[in-house]
Design a protein around this motif. Structure first.
Motif, mmCIF file in Angstrom:
data_model
loop_
_atom_site.group_PDB
_atom_site.id
_atom_site.type_symbol
_atom_site.label_atom_id
_atom_site.label_comp_id
_atom_site.label_asym_id
_atom_site.label_seq_id
_atom_site.Cartn_x
_atom_site.Cartn_y
_atom_site.Cartn_z
ATOM 1 N N GLN A 15 67.367 -63.677 -14.582
ATOM 2 C CA GLN A 15 66.575 -62.860 -15.623
ATOM 3 C C GLN A 15 65.026 -63.123 -15.530
ATOM 4 O OE1 GLN A 15 67.866 -62.905 -19.628
ATOM 5 N NE2 GLN A 15 67.349 -60.864 -19.958
ATOM 6 N N TYR A 28 63.004 -56.368 -22.657
ATOM 7 C CA TYR A 28 63.950 -57.611 -22.573
ATOM 8 C C TYR A 28 64.289 -58.283 -23.908
ATOM 9 C CZ TYR A 28 63.754 -56.876 -17.391
ATOM 10 O OH TYR A 28 63.845 -56.614 -16.319
ATOM 11 N N VAL A 42 57.542 -63.982 -22.143
ATOM 12 C CA VAL A 42 57.586 -63.335 -21.215
ATOM 13 C C VAL A 42 56.210 -63.553 -20.263
ATOM 14 C CG1 VAL A 42 57.072 -61.010 -20.220
ATOM 15 C CG2 VAL A 42 58.663 -61.607 -21.868
ATOM 16 N N VAL A 70 62.258 -60.004 -14.927
ATOM 17 C CA VAL A 70 61.281 -59.709 -15.757
ATOM 18 C C VAL A 70 60.047 -59.640 -14.711
ATOM 19 C CG1 VAL A 70 59.870 -60.812 -17.364
ATOM 20 C CG2 VAL A 70 62.381 -60.671 -17.732
ATOM 21 N N TYR A 83 57.670 -56.696 -13.836
ATOM 22 C CA TYR A 83 56.158 -56.869 -14.218
ATOM 23 C C TYR A 83 55.246 -56.338 -13.055
ATOM 24 C CZ TYR A 83 51.487 -58.694 -15.595
ATOM 25 O OH TYR A 83 50.282 -59.189 -15.970
ATOM 26 N N LEU A 127 56.939 -54.998 -21.868
ATOM 27 C CA LEU A 127 57.914 -55.688 -21.043
ATOM 28 C C LEU A 127 58.811 -56.525 -21.929
ATOM 29 C CD1 LEU A 127 59.068 -56.393 -18.335
ATOM 30 C CD2 LEU A 127 57.515 -58.197 -18.029
ATOM 31 N N SER A 128 58.224 -57.094 -22.803
ATOM 32 C CA SER A 128 58.740 -58.239 -23.831
ATOM 33 C C SER A 128 59.852 -57.466 -24.669
ATOM 34 C CB SER A 128 57.867 -59.070 -24.548
ATOM 35 O OG SER A 128 56.959 -58.310 -25.371
#
Length: 338
Positions: free
Chosen positions: A32, A54, A61, A36, A40, A50-51
């Protein structure tokens, strides 16, 4: 990147990641964390967005991206960014001759500005002549659009020639300590010549660094510019596949350097192991039988160029009979003939 290639990359980087069980009861898995980071780099999405996607904290992150970028570079640079041996320099030169009909060339050199948030109390160090803050990415590429060497992190205000001259690679190049092959004859002749890199006008002329000739020798300049397209394409593919280069990187220069180095390593990794998927033949510039250069798809993939095309279309539309606004000329006082 295919699923098997993701698994291959994960198996390479996992050994370079710190053991998160020491600090967390329920740590985030390595797969994961890699997902991530790749998202990005590939999309250029902001850390907050993004944070949220997820369901992680922004600081979490941010730490994952920095940690994983370092691991990617450490895992890949030994195999895919290793400095060429003398025999490998010769292989590179043979590829330049075969693909670009330029003899004894072992690489094309150029620089790229990586847009950066203005660092605190940095003055004008990172402010470049293009009008924004950046760090410099100096690189040499081979005939297959892979990076032979990179130097990342110089102040944006420095010129390409200055960045190269102050780098370890540039010093070794000037001193003749790159372990290049011994001089060879130009194909079909008895004329000896050293092996060399190709650069543009921003670089100084050296025995092992050849630049264009000003105001004459049009054939030579055409042939050199044609061969130098490999580094332009390498940068273009890098920016098209890793959209982080299409936006301002909102972090300190030290972290931005790690991000750039990870992208470069991933570029070489995918160009070497999954080339057909990463950069198919239509994605890069090609030369037609007439000698004309056919632009690769990476050029159309650049958001700035697409946006510029949309703007030009609108500009033409507003001047056409279909798109004219009755009062536009009166308001601007330009007259109806403009």
């Amino acid at each position: 990147m295919s699923a098997p290639k993701f698994d291959d990359l994960l198996s390479r980087v996992i050994r370079y990641l710190p053991d998160s069980h020491q600090n967390h009861r329920n740590p985030i898995g390595a797969s994961q964390r890699l997902a991530v980071t790749l998202r990005y780099l590939a999309t250029g999405i902001g850390l907050q967005a993004l944070s949220a996607s997820y369901k992680m904290g922004t600081s979490t992150v941010s730490g994952i991206v920095e940690e994983m970028c370092s691991a990617i570079w450490d895992a890949l640079q030994g195999e895919f960014m290793a400095f060429p041996s003398r025999g490998q320099w010769q292989d590179i030169a043979e590829e330049f001759w075969r693909q670009w009909q330029f003899p004894l060339c072992v690489g094309a050199i150029d620089g790229k500005h990586v847009r950066l948030r203005a660092p605190a109390r940095s003055g004008s160090d990172y402010y470049n002549n293009k009008g924004f803050f950046s760090i410099a990415l100096m690189a040499a590429a081979d005939a297959n659009y892979r990076f032979i060497y990179v130097d990342v992190g110089a102040y944006g205000r420095e010129s390409d020639g200055g960045v190269l001259g102050r780098s370890a690679f540039g010093s070794r190049l000037a001193e003749g300590n790159l372990n290049l092959p011994a001089p060879a004859v130009l194909p079909g002749t008895t004329t000896p010549s050293p092996y060399f890199f190709l650069g543009d006008e921003a670089f100084p002329l050296q025995v092992n660094l050849i630049v264009p000739i000003q105001d004459r020798k049009r054939i030579y300049n055409y042939r050199q510019a044609r061969a130098r397209r490999v580094v332009e394409n390498a940068f273009g593919i890098l920016a098209a596949r890793f959209r982080i280069f299409g936006r301002l990187i909102d972090c300190q220069p030290e972290k931005a350097v790690k991000i750039v180095k990870a992208c470069v390593a991933l570029h070489n990794f995918l160009a070497s192991t999954e080339r057909a998927r990463y950069m198919p033949a239509s994605f890069v510039d090609t030369t037609a039988d007439t000698g004309e250069v056919q632009p690769g798809e990476w050029r159309q993939a650049r958001p700035s160029q697409r946006a510029a095309l949309v703007r030009e279309q609108l500009a033409d539309y507003f001047l056409s009979d279909a798109g004219v606004f009755p009062h536009q000329y009166n308001v601007l006082r330009l007259g109806t003939d403009q």
